[in-house]
Design a protein around this motif. Structure first.
Motif, PDB file in Angstrom:
ATOM      1  N   ASP A 160      -3.056  -0.722 -14.271  1.00 34.71           N
ATOM      2  CA  ASP A 160      -2.912  -0.447 -15.696  1.00 34.71           C
ATOM      3  C   ASP A 160      -2.937   1.065 -15.941  1.00 34.71           C
ATOM      4  N   ALA A 161      -3.893   1.743 -15.304  1.00 33.84           N
ATOM      5  CA  ALA A 161      -3.971   3.198 -15.467  1.00 33.84           C
ATOM      6  C   ALA A 161      -2.698   3.869 -14.942  1.00 33.84           C
ATOM      7  N   ALA A 162      -2.094   3.248 -13.908  1.00 34.02           N
ATOM      8  CA  ALA A 162      -0.860   3.803 -13.339  1.00 34.02           C
ATOM      9  C   ALA A 162       0.358   3.472 -14.210  1.00 34.02           C
ATOM     10  N   GLY A 163       0.161   2.566 -15.184  1.00 35.65           N
ATOM     11  CA  GLY A 163       1.247   2.258 -16.128  1.00 35.65           C
ATOM     12  C   GLY A 163       2.124   1.087 -15.732  1.00 35.65           C
ATOM     13  N   CYS A 164       1.646   0.206 -14.801  1.00 33.88           N
ATOM     14  CA  CYS A 164       2.547  -0.900 -14.418  1.00 33.88           C
ATOM     15  C   CYS A 164       1.878  -2.274 -14.422  1.00 33.88           C
ATOM     16  N   ALA A 165       0.706  -2.406 -15.052  1.00 35.59           N
ATOM     17  CA  ALA A 165       0.036  -3.712 -15.030  1.00 35.59           C
ATOM     18  C   ALA A 165       0.799  -4.765 -15.845  1.00 35.59           C
ATOM     19  N   CYS A 212      -9.329   7.069 -22.192  1.00 36.27           N
ATOM     20  CA  CYS A 212      -8.620   8.330 -21.938  1.00 36.27           C
ATOM     21  C   CYS A 212      -8.081   8.404 -20.522  1.00 36.27           C
ATOM     22  N   SER A 213      -8.756   7.721 -19.540  1.00 36.70           N
ATOM     23  CA  SER A 213      -8.215   7.798 -18.171  1.00 36.70           C
ATOM     24  C   SER A 213      -7.005   6.903 -18.056  1.00 36.70           C
ATOM     25  N   SER A 214      -7.005   5.862 -18.898  1.00 40.30           N
ATOM     26  CA  SER A 214      -5.942   4.879 -18.827  1.00 40.30           C
ATOM     27  C   SER A 214      -4.625   5.513 -19.235  1.00 40.30           C
ATOM     28  N   LYS A 215      -3.604   5.198 -18.514  1.00 41.07           N
ATOM     29  CA  LYS A 215      -2.239   5.619 -18.851  1.00 41.07           C
ATOM     30  C   LYS A 215      -2.162   7.102 -19.213  1.00 41.07           C
ATOM     31  N   GLN A 216      -2.610   7.958 -18.269  1.00 38.27           N
ATOM     32  CA  GLN A 216      -2.527   9.397 -18.512  1.00 38.27           C
ATOM     33  C   GLN A 216      -1.072   9.868 -18.498  1.00 38.27           C
ATOM     34  N   GLY A 217      -0.174   8.977 -18.081  1.00 39.98           N
ATOM     35  CA  GLY A 217       1.236   9.352 -18.066  1.00 39.98           C
ATOM     36  C   GLY A 217       1.605  10.089 -16.799  1.00 39.98           C
ATOM     37  N   ASN A 218       2.819  10.639 -16.809  1.00 40.39           N
ATOM     38  CA  ASN A 218       3.318  11.271 -15.594  1.00 40.39           C
ATOM     39  C   ASN A 218       3.003  12.757 -15.629  1.00 40.39           C
ATOM     40  N   VAL A 240       0.839  -1.213   0.000  1.00 37.65           N
ATOM     41  CA  VAL A 240       0.000   0.000   0.000  1.00 37.65           C
ATOM     42  C   VAL A 240       0.869   1.257   0.000  1.00 37.65           C
ATOM     43  N   GLY A 241       1.902   1.281   0.866  1.00 37.73           N
ATOM     44  CA  GLY A 241       2.791   2.441   0.895  1.00 37.73           C
ATOM     45  C   GLY A 241       3.512   2.619  -0.436  1.00 37.73           C
ATOM     46  N   LEU A 242       3.925   1.493  -1.047  1.00 37.71           N
ATOM     47  CA  LEU A 242       4.664   1.585  -2.313  1.00 37.71           C
ATOM     48  C   LEU A 242       3.805   2.189  -3.422  1.00 37.71           C
ATOM     49  N   ILE A 243       2.549   1.729  -3.537  1.00 33.84           N
ATOM     50  CA  ILE A 243       1.719   2.281  -4.631  1.00 33.84           C
ATOM     51  C   ILE A 243       1.295   3.712  -4.299  1.00 33.84           C
ATOM     52  N   MET A 244       1.127   3.993  -2.999  1.00 33.56           N
ATOM     53  CA  MET A 244       0.802   5.367  -2.584  1.00 33.56           C
ATOM     54  C   MET A 244       1.917   6.321  -3.024  1.00 33.56           C
ATOM     55  N   ALA A 245       3.163   5.954  -2.695  1.00 33.65           N
ATOM     56  CA  ALA A 245       4.302   6.818  -3.042  1.00 33.65           C
ATOM     57  C   ALA A 245       4.449   6.918  -4.560  1.00 33.65           C
ATOM     58  N   ALA A 246       4.246   5.789  -5.267  1.00 33.22           N
ATOM     59  CA  ALA A 246       4.409   5.802  -6.722  1.00 33.22           C
ATOM     60  C   ALA A 246       3.351   6.689  -7.381  1.00 33.22           C
ATOM     61  N   GLU A 247       2.117   6.628  -6.896  1.00 33.88           N
ATOM     62  CA  GLU A 247       1.061   7.466  -7.483  1.00 33.88           C
ATOM     63  C   GLU A 247       1.354   8.950  -7.236  1.00 33.88           C
ATOM     64  N   LEU A 248       1.796   9.276  -6.010  1.00 40.56           N
ATOM     65  CA  LEU A 248       2.114  10.681  -5.712  1.00 40.56           C
ATOM     66  C   LEU A 248       3.262  11.150  -6.608  1.00 40.56           C
ATOM     67  N   ALA A 249       4.261  10.280  -6.785  1.00 43.37           N
ATOM     68  CA  ALA A 249       5.407  10.638  -7.638  1.00 43.37           C
ATOM     69  C   ALA A 249       4.948  10.797  -9.089  1.00 43.37           C
ATOM     70  N   ARG A 250       4.062   9.905  -9.522  1.00 39.04           N
ATOM     71  CA  ARG A 250       3.561   9.996 -10.909  1.00 39.04           C
ATOM     72  C   ARG A 250       2.852  11.326 -11.140  1.00 39.04           C
ATOM     73  N   TYR A 251       2.198  11.826 -10.082  1.00 38.20           N
ATOM     74  CA  TYR A 251       1.492  13.099 -10.217  1.00 38.20           C
ATOM     75  C   TYR A 251       2.409  14.304  -9.960  1.00 38.20           C
ATOM     76  N   GLY A 252       3.715  14.020  -9.815  1.00 37.68           N
ATOM     77  CA  GLY A 252       4.682  15.112  -9.678  1.00 37.68           C
ATOM     78  C   GLY A 252       4.806  15.679  -8.280  1.00 37.68           C
ATOM     79  N   MET A 253       4.371  14.931  -7.254  1.00 38.58           N
ATOM     80  CA  MET A 253       4.412  15.437  -5.879  1.00 38.58           C
ATOM     81  C   MET A 253       5.750  15.096  -5.221  1.00 38.58           C
ATOM     82  N   PRO A 254       6.303  15.989  -4.378  1.00 40.82           N
ATOM     83  CA  PRO A 254       7.463  15.598  -3.584  1.00 40.82           C
ATOM     84  C   PRO A 254       7.038  14.576  -2.539  1.00 40.82           C
ATOM     85  N   VAL A 255       7.732  13.460  -2.484  1.00 34.91           N
ATOM     86  CA  VAL A 255       7.315  12.382  -1.585  1.00 34.91           C
ATOM     87  C   VAL A 255       8.539  11.674  -1.011  1.00 34.91           C
TER      88      VAL A 255
END
Ligand SMILES: Cc1cc2nc3c(=O)[nH]c(=O)nc-3n(C[C@H](O)[C@H](O)[C@H](O)COP(=O)(O)OP(=O)(O)OC[C@H]3O[C@@H](n4cnc5c(N)ncnc54)[C@H](O)[C@@H]3O)c2cc1C
Length: 499
Positions: A55-60, A411-417, A13-28
Motif C-alpha cells: 500500500d505504501a508503495a502504491g500498488c495494494a 504520512c509514510s503511506s503513498k509518499q509517491g515517486n 522479490v526481484g520485481l518489488i526490489m526493482a519497483a521500489e528502487l525505480a520509485r525512489y528514482g534509482m537507475p535499475v
C-alpha cells in the motif's frame, strides 16, 4: 548516467526490489534467465504486513481487486472443529489474509514496475561477477549467446533458492532438510462444507491434508507423505488422501497443477558481501507452513531499497547498509523457527502425541487472547528490529511503539515517486519545523500526527520507528538523523535519554 543497481531474478522479490528502487528514482536493471514468468500458483498467501508495505508503495489496490479475502483459518480432526482463528482481530487496516496465486502476484508486480518505465530483461542470465570498491562487474549471457558486461553500482541477488549470487559470494546456506515430503494439487473441489474463502487444515493419524482457497471452487491441497518417498502424485492419489484424512464427501476434479516438494530450512548468516546483497529465497528458505516465504522475501526488498537509494544519493552514510543483514537475518531466524515448529506439530506421528496436540489446540484456541496473539503473529505486523543499529531513544512512558517497532502513519503511506524520506511524527511546532529545516534531505517536508502528543517519533521510510523520545527531547531525533547522514553513532539509548 550513473551506474545501475542490477537486480538478478524477476520472481516476486526481484520485481518489488526493482519497483521500489525505480520509485525512489534509482537507475535499475532487472534480468531473468527465463523467457516468461511462472504460471504456477506456488505462494498463495499475502499477509497484512506485506499488504501495508504494498500500500505504501502504491500498488495494494490492484492486489485487493484480484485476490480472495480469507477472514479466518480453521483446524479440524475429521468432522470435529478443533480451532477457528479469525483474522478480524489483526491490528491493521488489512485485517485479513489475501489469497492470490504467485503467478498473479508476479503479473501485478510487473505491471507496477512497468508504471516506472521498466521491464524485465528476459532470457538474460547472470553467469559471473567480480566485486570492486565502487561497483560490481557483472557478466550476462543473452538468449542469442551474446555476452554483455554490466558495470553495476550494486548487485542484488533475488535469484531464488539455487542462487548463483550466493554461491559465487561463498556464503554457506546453513540448515537442514526435513525427512518428509509433501504432495500438492491445485484442483476443483466440491462438497467441502467449510466457508468457501477459508483455509482449512485437517489432522488425521496418517498425517494432514490442507485446503487453501484460490478462487471460487478451486483450492490448493497440500498433504504430507510421511515415510513415502517424494513422487509426483496423480488425481486419484490426491482423492484417496482427501477421502482418508478429510471430512468426507469431498470430490476433486480438473487438476491444474500436481507436484511434490521437500522442505529445506536454511539461511545465510550474512545477507551482504561488499557491494552484493541477497534477498528472498536466495537468503532463506523454509517450510511453507504459515505461508511466510514470499512475504519475508518481499519485506527484505522493502527494507533494502530505501537504504540503497539514500546511500546512492549520498543523503546517508554507507554504514546504513550494514543494518540490512542484521535486521533481516533476525526476522528470518524467527520465522524459520516458527514455521519449523508448525511443521513439526503437523507431522506428529505418535497417536499419544497427536491426542495431546489436538486437546491442547482445542482448549488453547478457545481463549480469545490466544486466537488474537496467533493471528497477529502470522500477520507479520509484530515483526520488529529490536537490535537495529539505527534505533535511538525510547518510548517509555508514551503511548506508541518504541524504536525498531512498526508505526503505520498516514504520512509514510503513498509518499509517491520521490527519494525516500523519514517522517517526523510530532506536534507541528517551531522545533519540529526547525528539525525539518536542519535535515531537508532526510525528512518529509511536513510533520505528521504522533501516536501520543507527549512524544516525538522518527519513522523510517519502511514504516519502522528509528527514534522515539518525550516531547522536547529533540537531541534524540537530531542524533538519529545525524547518525544516518554521517558517522554511525555508537551511544547507547540510555546515554541518549540523559540528554
Ligand atoms: C509449493 C509452494 C508453496 C508456497 N507457498 C507459499 C505461501 O503460501 N506464501 C509464501 O509467502 N511463500 C510460499 N512459497 C514460497 C515462495 O514461492 C517463494 O518464497 C518465492 O517464490 C520466492 O521468491 P523469490 O523472488 O525470492 O525467488 P523465485 O520466485 O525463485 O525467483 C527467482 C528468479 O530468479 C531467476 N534466476 C535464477 N538464477 C538466475 C540467474 N543466474 N540469472 C538470471 N535469473 C536468474 C529465476 O529464473 C527466477 O525467476 C511456496 C513455495 C512453494 C514451492
Amino acid at each position: 548516467m550513473s551506474k545501475p543497481v542490477l537486480v538478478v531474478g524477476a520472481g516476486p522479490v526481484g520485481l518489488i526490489m526493482a519497483a521500489e528502487l525505480a520509485r525512489y528514482g534509482m537507475p535499475v536493471r532487472i534480468i531473468d534467465r527465463l523467457a516468461a514468468r511462472t504460471t504456477q500458483s506456488r505462494a498463495l498467501a499475502i499477509w497484512p504486513r506485506t499488504l501495508e508495505l504494498l500500500d505504501a508503495a502504491g500498488c495494494a489496490d490492484a492486489f485487493m481487486a484480484t485476490g480472495l479475502r480469507a477472514d479466518a483459518v480453521s483446524i479440524h480432526a475429521g468432522n470435529r472443529t478443533l480451532a477457528r482463528i479469525p483474522f478480524g482481530t489483526i491490528a491493521s487496516s488489512f485485517n485479513y489474509l489475501l489469497m492470490i496465486p504467485q503467478s498473479e502476484t508476479e503479473r501485478l508486480l510487473a505491471g507496477h514496475l512497468g508504471a516506472f518505465g521498466h521491464t524485465v530483461e528476459r532470457e538474460t542470465e547472470l553467469t559471473d561477477f567480480v566485486g570492486g570498491d565502487d561497483g560490481v562487474s557483472c557478466t550476462l549471457r543473452h538468449a542469442d549467446g551474446r555476452i554483455e558486461t554490466v558495470e553495476a553500482a550494486w548487485l542484488v541477488g533475488c535469484d531464488g533458492a539455487h542462487s548463483l549470487v550466493r554461491s559465487r559470494l561463498g556464503l554457506a546456506f546453513e540448515g537442514d532438510t526435513l525427512p518428509t515430503g509433501f504432495v500438492i494439487a491445485d484442483v476443483h473441489v466440491a462438497g467441502l462444507a467449510i466457508p468457501p474463502d477459508e483455509p482449512a487444515i485437517f489432522w488425521h493419524p496418517d498425517g494432514a491434508v490442507m485446503f487453501f482457497p484460490i478462487s471460487r471452487g478451486h483450492y490448493r491441497i497440500i498433504a504430507d507423505l510421511g515415510s513415502i518417498a517424494l513422487h509426483m502424485p496423480d488425481l486419484g492419489e490426491m482423492q484417496a488422501i482427501v477421502d482418508r484424512r478429510g471430512p468426507g464427501g469431498v470430490i476433486l476434479s480438473d487438476p491444474v497443477w500436481l507436484s511434490d516438494f521437500g522442505v529445506n530450512e536454511r539461511k545465510v548468516r550474512d545477507y551482504r558481501k561488499g557491494r552484493a546483497f541477497l534477498a528472498g529465497d536466495a537468503a532463506h528458505i523454509h517450510s511453507p507452513a504459515g505461508g511466510q516465504g514470499m512475504n519475508m522475501g518481499m519485506q527484505d526488498a522493502f527494507n533494502l531499497a530505501w537504504k540503497l537509494a539514500l546511500v546512492e544519493r549520498q543523503d546517508a552514510s554507507p554504514w546504513l547498509l550494514d543494518s540490512y543483514s542484521s535486521e533481516r537475518s533476525g526476522v528470518a531466524r524467527q520465522i524459520l523457527s516458527d514455521s519449523s515448529r508448525m511443521t513439526r506439530i503437523v507431522l506428529l506421528r505418535s497417536p499419544l502425541a497427536q491426542r495431546v496436540r489436538n486437546f491442547i489446540v482445542k482448549q488453547g484456541f478457545r481463549i480469545p487472547v490466544v486466537r488474537r496473539a496467533v493471528a497477529n503473529r502470522l500477520s507479520g505486523i509484530l515483526i520488529d528490529y529490536p537490535d537495529s543499529p539505527l534505533n535511538m531513544g525510547s518510548a517509555r512512558g508514551l503511548r506508541g511503539p518504541g524504536p525498531g517497532q512498526r508505526l503505520v502513519s498516514r504520512c509514510s503511506s503513498k509518499q509517491g515517486n520521490r527519494p525516500p524520506r523519514f517522517v517526523l511524527a510530532a506536534r507541528n511546532s517551531a522545533e519540529a519545523r526547525a528539525m525539518i529545516a536542519r535535515h531537508p534531505a532526510l525528512l518529509m517536508p511536513e510533520p505528521c500526527l504522533p501516536p501520543d502528543e507527549n512524544g516525538i517519533w522518527l519513522i523510517r521510510p519502511d514504516g519502522y520507528v528509528a527514534a522515539a523520545a518525550k516531547s522536547g527531547n529533540w537531541t534524540v531525533i537530531d542524533m538519529a538523523l545525524t547518525g544516518v547522514a554521517g558517522d554511525r553513532n555508537i551511544r547507547t539509548c540510555d546515554e541518549i535519554e540523559r540528554h
